[in-house]
Enzyme design. Structure first.
Site, PDB file in Angstrom:
ATOM      1  N   TYR A 122      95.380 -12.774  86.487  1.00 48.05           N
ATOM      2  CA  TYR A 122      94.574 -11.556  86.313  1.00 48.05           C
ATOM      3  C   TYR A 122      93.194 -11.797  86.915  1.00 48.05           C
ATOM      4  O   TYR A 122      92.485 -12.735  86.526  1.00 48.05           O
ATOM      5  CB  TYR A 122      94.443 -11.177  84.840  1.00 48.05           C
ATOM      6  CG  TYR A 122      93.742  -9.841  84.682  1.00 48.05           C
ATOM      7  CD1 TYR A 122      94.399  -8.665  85.017  1.00 48.05           C
ATOM      8  CD2 TYR A 122      92.417  -9.765  84.257  1.00 48.05           C
ATOM      9  CE1 TYR A 122      93.765  -7.438  84.924  1.00 48.05           C
ATOM     10  CE2 TYR A 122      91.776  -8.542  84.153  1.00 48.05           C
ATOM     11  CZ  TYR A 122      92.448  -7.381  84.491  1.00 48.05           C
ATOM     12  OH  TYR A 122      91.810  -6.167  84.414  1.00 48.05           O
ATOM     13  N   GLN A 251      73.569 -17.247  84.086  1.00 50.68           N
ATOM     14  CA  GLN A 251      74.766 -17.092  83.271  1.00 50.68           C
ATOM     15  C   GLN A 251      74.626 -15.979  82.248  1.00 50.68           C
ATOM     16  O   GLN A 251      75.607 -15.342  81.864  1.00 50.68           O
ATOM     17  CB  GLN A 251      75.093 -18.415  82.578  1.00 50.68           C
ATOM     18  CG  GLN A 251      75.473 -19.528  83.546  1.00 50.68           C
ATOM     19  CD  GLN A 251      76.682 -19.172  84.403  1.00 50.68           C
ATOM     20  OE1 GLN A 251      77.782 -18.954  83.908  1.00 50.68           O
ATOM     21  NE2 GLN A 251      76.488 -19.093  85.711  1.00 50.68           N
ATOM     22  N   HIS A 254      76.195 -12.504  82.845  1.00 47.50           N
ATOM     23  CA  HIS A 254      77.629 -12.212  82.708  1.00 47.50           C
ATOM     24  C   HIS A 254      77.881 -11.105  81.690  1.00 47.50           C
ATOM     25  O   HIS A 254      78.798 -10.301  81.852  1.00 47.50           O
ATOM     26  CB  HIS A 254      78.385 -13.473  82.279  1.00 47.50           C
ATOM     27  CG  HIS A 254      78.827 -14.322  83.423  1.00 47.50           C
ATOM     28  ND1 HIS A 254      79.947 -14.059  84.165  1.00 47.50           N
ATOM     29  CD2 HIS A 254      78.293 -15.448  83.957  1.00 47.50           C
ATOM     30  CE1 HIS A 254      80.092 -14.969  85.109  1.00 47.50           C
ATOM     31  NE2 HIS A 254      79.103 -15.835  85.001  1.00 47.50           N
ATOM     32  N   GLU A 319      80.929 -24.226  77.299  1.00 40.34           N
ATOM     33  CA  GLU A 319      81.744 -24.066  78.504  1.00 40.34           C
ATOM     34  C   GLU A 319      81.108 -24.795  79.693  1.00 40.34           C
ATOM     35  O   GLU A 319      81.763 -25.560  80.393  1.00 40.34           O
ATOM     36  CB  GLU A 319      81.881 -22.575  78.810  1.00 40.34           C
ATOM     37  CG  GLU A 319      82.642 -22.268  80.077  1.00 40.34           C
ATOM     38  CD  GLU A 319      82.621 -20.791  80.418  1.00 40.34           C
ATOM     39  OE1 GLU A 319      83.455 -20.374  81.230  1.00 40.34           O
ATOM     40  OE2 GLU A 319      81.767 -20.051  79.894  1.00 40.34           O
ATOM     41  N   HIS A 320      79.829 -24.524  79.949  1.00 43.58           N
ATOM     42  CA  HIS A 320      79.099 -25.159  81.051  1.00 43.58           C
ATOM     43  C   HIS A 320      77.931 -25.953  80.484  1.00 43.58           C
ATOM     44  O   HIS A 320      77.135 -25.403  79.722  1.00 43.58           O
ATOM     45  CB  HIS A 320      78.520 -24.116  82.008  1.00 43.58           C
ATOM     46  CG  HIS A 320      79.501 -23.135  82.540  1.00 43.58           C
ATOM     47  ND1 HIS A 320      79.576 -21.828  82.087  1.00 43.58           N
ATOM     48  CD2 HIS A 320      80.448 -23.261  83.507  1.00 43.58           C
ATOM     49  CE1 HIS A 320      80.522 -21.185  82.762  1.00 43.58           C
ATOM     50  NE2 HIS A 320      81.078 -22.032  83.615  1.00 43.58           N
ATOM     51  N   ASP A 353      81.014 -21.656  89.520  1.00 40.68           N
ATOM     52  CA  ASP A 353      81.595 -20.319  89.411  1.00 40.68           C
ATOM     53  C   ASP A 353      82.116 -19.811  90.745  1.00 40.68           C
ATOM     54  O   ASP A 353      83.116 -19.092  90.794  1.00 40.68           O
ATOM     55  CB  ASP A 353      80.541 -19.331  88.894  1.00 40.68           C
ATOM     56  CG  ASP A 353      80.330 -19.409  87.402  1.00 40.68           C
ATOM     57  OD1 ASP A 353      81.154 -20.044  86.718  1.00 40.68           O
ATOM     58  OD2 ASP A 353      79.352 -18.822  86.909  1.00 40.68           O
ATOM     59  N   HIS A 413     122.286 -37.256  62.625  1.00 40.08           N
ATOM     60  CA  HIS A 413     121.625 -38.091  63.624  1.00 40.08           C
ATOM     61  C   HIS A 413     122.133 -39.531  63.527  1.00 40.08           C
ATOM     62  O   HIS A 413     122.407 -40.186  64.541  1.00 40.08           O
ATOM     63  CB  HIS A 413     120.098 -38.081  63.420  1.00 40.08           C
ATOM     64  CG  HIS A 413     119.430 -36.812  63.826  1.00 40.08           C
ATOM     65  ND1 HIS A 413     119.644 -35.609  63.198  1.00 40.08           N
ATOM     66  CD2 HIS A 413     118.517 -36.570  64.807  1.00 40.08           C
ATOM     67  CE1 HIS A 413     118.905 -34.680  63.771  1.00 40.08           C
ATOM     68  NE2 HIS A 413     118.207 -35.233  64.748  1.00 40.08           N
TER      69      HIS A 413
END
Length: 439
Positions: A122, A251, A254, A319-320, A353, A413
């Site tokens: 996506y 950032q 975003h 994340e970063h 990015d 088993h």
């Protein structure tokens, strides 16, 4: 010594789980598409994107025409970035070794990597067409050897996003659909009359796309559970406060819920960064996102030393993580919780990015505590195989298996082990004494 020069105005706790209304709406769409297939997809596309072409899939001729409209410089830049992404992904793939080992005489154990048969990618559109996501999802899957990669991206205000389609095509997508939102994700996951289902989904999206992936996980695989983009900068007194401010805002743009955090050993630097942010924000073209993100989710913390800075940074599992210090590579040894590290003033999160070649689909919401981001290995199933060719070894394993299984009360088993101990080693078989009777 540790204190906050700026604390967030809004707790991020509310963003760590899906809101009930989002869950409900997404669940209803999934159920509807599951029941009505293409007809439901077409209705949702018309409702949410005002888009209902004769076919959502682009033909080869349409793709060729679309790519021809993209300026040469844009195509050249896409190809350059994809070379970087492909090169890094190929090195990742080369690091994954298949092997076979003989652990006992005639006991062969092996490991191999099998690409998933089909993956869905996506690529978000809307206000910010993230064509770089095409490189990260499609190209990485193809490098892993996925035979069929299906890619979806939404139209933008009723128009074809030429550059995004070019990126998808150049990345190697086998099928490209102009289809967005939950309806795109569900179509790829479940399949419809015209879209065959995939085995795994990858790629970022809004809260509804993320929730659709969450609800579909288990029925299919996904790359990660994604939340708002995050940045955390660790800086000492050698950092340039103007650079720090610019990178925080890069950032924050975003979205209004994107956390931007600074942890520094210098109070002077921290105060200067805040001043620069306050000066830069009013003129920023993406202020409508960056301003509330900084106001509500921006943080500046002053700590005693870099060890304390790294320790605090690890609690965020961001994340970063950007490291602007005199010796940035120290972070490689000092930190453990991050999606990706960006070391020194010569690099920045925006490189990750957009252009540098590492994958930008990364863990958010603290998930970096237990996982890394999207990479070649996500598209591969690491599987094992076993073969026992030596009768004595099989008999030995059978004896141990019988005892071990009975400790756990698994008689069936145990009997599988007993059979081999008897057939290959001559052991007694009390529960079937005549099974291997010799004439």
């Amino acid at each position: 010594m540790a204190f906050a020069l700026k604390a967030p105005a809004t707790s991020s706790a509310a963003t760590t789980t899906s809101l009930p209304d989002v869950q409900e709406k997404v669940g209803a769409i999934i159920a509807d598409i599951r029941a009505r297939g293409d007809q439901a997809v077409r209705e949702y596309s018309a409702k949410f994107d005002n888009w209902q072409p004769e076919s959502f899939r682009l033909s080869a001729a349409q793709i060729e025409e679309i790519v021809s409209r993209v300026p040469k410089q844009v195509v050249d830049d896409i190809e350059f970035v994809q070379q970087q992404v492909r090169g890094f992904a190929e090195r990742q793939l080369a690091s994954m070794q298949e092997f076979e080992v003989e652990t006992l005489p005639g006991v062969h154990l092996g490991q191999k990597h099998i690409p998933v048969a089909a993956a869905g990618a996506y690529v978000p559109g809307g206000r910010y067409p993230l064509l770089a996501s095409a490189h990260m999802t499609i190209l990485t899957a193809k490098t892993a050897g996925v035979p069929r990669v299906v890619a979806c991206t939404p139209p933008i205000r009723g128009e074809v996003p030429d550059a995004t389609v070019a990126a998808m095509h150049l990345a190697g997508a086998d099928e490209i659909y102009l289809l967005g939102g939950v309806q795109a994700v569900v179509s790829m996951a479940l399949g419809t009359e015209t879209i065959a289902p995939v085995d795994m989904l990858a790629g970022p999206g809004n809260a509804f796309v993320a929730e659709a992936k969450r609800q579909l996980f288990g029925e299919i695989g996904i790359d990660l559970f994604a939340g708002p983009t995050e940045v955390l900068i660790v800086a000492d007194e050698t950092a340039d406060p103007f650079v720090v401010a610019v990178d925080l805002l890069s950032q924050a743009e975003h979205g209004p819920d994107s956390p931007a955090v600074l942890i520094t050993t210098s109070e002077e630097l921290g105060r200067s960064v805040v001043e620069h942010v306050d000066r830069l924000l009013p003129e920023m073209p993406t202020r409508d996102n960056a301003e509330p993100a900084w106001r509500d989710h921006g943080e500046v913390h002053v700590v005693e030393n870099l060890d304390a800075a790294y320790e605090l940074a690890d609690t965020y599992a961001s994340e970063h993580v950007q490291v602007l210090t005199a010796q940035p590579r120290e972070a490689l040894a000092k930190m453990r919780n991050y999606g990706a590290l960006f070391l020194g003033e010569g690099t920045c999160v925006s490189y990750g990015d957009k252009v540098i070649g590492t994958n930008h689909v990364l863990p958010t919401r603290g998930a970096a505590r237990y996982t890394g981001g999207l990479w070649v290995g996500k598209y591969l199933k690491t599987v094992t195989y076993q073969e026992v060719t030596d009768p004595a070894s099989s008999a030995k394993l059978g004896e141990v298996c019988g005892r071990a299984a009975r400790v756990e009360l698994f008689e069936g088993h145990a009997r599988s082990g007993d059979v081999r101990a008897a057939k290959f080693g001559g052991a007694r078989l009390p529960w079937a004494p005549d099974a291997f009777a010799r004439s």
